[in-house]
Scaffold this motif. Sequence first.
Motif, short mmCIF file in Angstrom:
data_model
loop_
_atom_site.label_atom_id
_atom_site.label_comp_id
_atom_site.label_asym_id
_atom_site.label_seq_id
_atom_site.Cartn_x
_atom_site.Cartn_y
_atom_site.Cartn_z
N LEU A 48 -18.35 -17.28 -83.35
CA LEU A 48 -18.98 -16.14 -82.69
C LEU A 48 -20.14 -16.57 -81.79
CD1 LEU A 48 -19.08 -13.62 -85.70
CD2 LEU A 48 -17.49 -13.60 -83.77
N ARG A 49 -20.91 -17.55 -82.27
CA ARG A 49 -22.05 -18.02 -81.48
C ARG A 49 -21.59 -18.67 -80.19
NH1 ARG A 49 -24.01 -20.84 -85.10
NH2 ARG A 49 -23.28 -22.91 -84.45
N GLN A 50 -20.58 -19.53 -80.25
CA GLN A 50 -20.08 -20.20 -79.05
C GLN A 50 -19.46 -19.20 -78.07
OE1 GLN A 50 -17.40 -23.17 -80.56
NE2 GLN A 50 -19.03 -24.32 -81.59
N THR A 51 -18.75 -18.21 -78.60
CA THR A 51 -18.17 -17.18 -77.72
C THR A 51 -19.26 -16.37 -77.05
OG1 THR A 51 -16.27 -17.02 -79.24
CG2 THR A 51 -16.56 -15.26 -77.63
N ILE A 64 -23.63 -13.29 -85.99
CA ILE A 64 -23.19 -14.02 -84.80
C ILE A 64 -23.87 -15.38 -84.71
CG2 ILE A 64 -23.26 -14.01 -82.27
CD1 ILE A 64 -22.92 -10.96 -82.41
N LEU A 65 -25.18 -15.41 -84.97
CA LEU A 65 -25.91 -16.68 -84.91
C LEU A 65 -25.48 -17.63 -86.02
CD1 LEU A 65 -29.51 -15.36 -84.12
CD2 LEU A 65 -27.94 -16.52 -82.55
N VAL A 96 -22.31 -17.39 -76.33
CA VAL A 96 -22.95 -18.23 -75.32
C VAL A 96 -22.10 -18.28 -74.06
CG1 VAL A 96 -23.64 -20.60 -74.79
CG2 VAL A 96 -24.23 -19.61 -77.00
N ARG A 97 -20.78 -18.45 -74.21
CA ARG A 97 -19.90 -18.47 -73.04
C ARG A 97 -19.92 -17.14 -72.30
NH1 ARG A 97 -16.31 -21.30 -76.59
NH2 ARG A 97 -15.14 -19.36 -76.94
N LEU A 98 -19.95 -16.03 -73.07
CA LEU A 98 -19.98 -14.71 -72.44
C LEU A 98 -21.27 -14.51 -71.66
CD1 LEU A 98 -18.75 -11.89 -72.07
CD2 LEU A 98 -19.83 -11.22 -74.23
N LEU A 99 -22.40 -14.90 -72.25
CA LEU A 99 -23.68 -14.77 -71.56
C LEU A 99 -23.73 -15.65 -70.31
CD1 LEU A 99 -26.17 -14.69 -74.60
CD2 LEU A 99 -25.48 -12.77 -73.15
N TRP A 100 -23.11 -16.83 -70.40
CA TRP A 100 -23.09 -17.72 -69.23
C TRP A 100 -22.26 -17.11 -68.10
CZ3 TRP A 100 -25.60 -21.83 -67.53
CH2 TRP A 100 -25.04 -22.58 -66.50
N HIS A 101 -21.12 -16.51 -68.44
CA HIS A 101 -20.28 -15.87 -67.42
C HIS A 101 -21.00 -14.67 -66.81
CE1 HIS A 101 -16.78 -18.35 -67.76
NE2 HIS A 101 -16.60 -18.09 -69.05
N LEU A 102 -21.69 -13.88 -67.64
CA LEU A 102 -22.44 -12.73 -67.12
C LEU A 102 -23.56 -13.18 -66.19
CD1 LEU A 102 -22.70 -10.46 -70.30
CD2 LEU A 102 -21.31 -10.06 -68.26
N ARG A 103 -24.23 -14.24 -66.59
CA ARG A 103 -25.31 -14.77 -65.75
C ARG A 103 -24.78 -15.26 -64.41
NH1 ARG A 103 -29.20 -19.95 -67.30
NH2 ARG A 103 -30.49 -19.88 -65.40
N LEU A 161 -14.03 -7.49 -81.66
CA LEU A 161 -13.14 -7.92 -80.59
C LEU A 161 -12.82 -9.41 -80.68
CD1 LEU A 161 -14.57 -5.95 -77.52
CD2 LEU A 161 -12.47 -5.48 -78.80
N VAL A 162 -13.83 -10.22 -80.96
CA VAL A 162 -13.61 -11.68 -81.04
C VAL A 162 -12.67 -12.01 -82.19
CG1 VAL A 162 -14.72 -13.90 -81.51
CG2 VAL A 162 -15.79 -12.28 -79.94
N ASN A 163 -12.91 -11.45 -83.36
CA ASN A 163 -12.06 -11.76 -84.51
C ASN A 163 -10.64 -11.22 -84.35
OD1 ASN A 163 -13.96 -13.21 -86.00
ND2 ASN A 163 -14.82 -11.38 -86.92
#
Length: 314
Positions: A291-294, A285-286, A296-303, A29-31
């Motif tokens: 991919l890593r920055q995306t 991803i790591l 992190v942003r996704l996890l932050w929004h979920l949190r 999805l990201v790519n």
Amino acid sequence: MATELDNIFLIVTIVEFIIGMLGNVFIGLVNCSDGIKKLKVFSADFILTCLASSTIVQLLVMLFNSCLMGLNPYLYTTYRIGKPAGMLLYMINHLTTWLATCLSVFYFFKIAHFSHSLFLWLRWRMNRVIVMLLTLSLFLLIFECLLVYMFTDITLNVTGESNLTLYLDENKTLYDKLSMINTLLSLASLIPFFLCLTSLLFLFLSLVRHTRNMKLSSLGPRDSSTEAHRTAMKMVMSFLFLFIFHFFSSQMASWIVFVSWNNRYLKFIMLPLNVFPSCHSFILILGNSKLRQTAVRLLWHLRSHIKGPNPSPL
């Protein structure tokens, strides 16, 4: 009637399936969204997307095969189900392995630093090298599919025997034929294995040398560039160990199936095969900054969504 062992097998398979789907769907999805926005697809993103797509199909086929083997193993060994399922699983596993190999070769030419003329010549023609590897994989796929077709045709035609191993022992010609087919398949699988192993090892050596030089020239041991290269080395070695584990697991599974077809614990050899498609996406991803920055942003929004909005002060 599914036994307790069958239930354990299915639960572990479903867990591996969910983990693998999360990582690979995220990469795809990201790519894809990034390619649509920029209207341009880079080589690394294209290989990553193809690898994620083939891995998703591989996970679906593995889940289908595992459910058949766990719920009704006799249905799986029938000619109409077992043969196309086995062929499809082998084809998609072949494609995933070669795409992972092409990705390793691509990163080797993209990141490594060597002054040898052959390396510089190949690096200048990196895209052609990747295309040649994919073309070679297609030719090998045709050859290997013929061998797998012969192997499954023989084994599924004699599964009606009460003891396949004893039947093959008595029929020496058939046993030698199956052994030769299995050996040829193992030799063919060595090609992507050695390509991936060589490219990742040379990439690791290049990163080690470059990190050592940067550490000597930097002001302190915590230089950001040095830390980035150390992280890259960890990602390369993690992917390398995972690929080696997948290769030896697939070879062991192939020969165990050949030696002991009717073993009730045979289905559990599929579990190690699911580790590579389930876990390699998180290493990718790591190791990829975008991919890593995306992620992190996704996890932050979920949190933030789970916690809810902060209450307004009184």
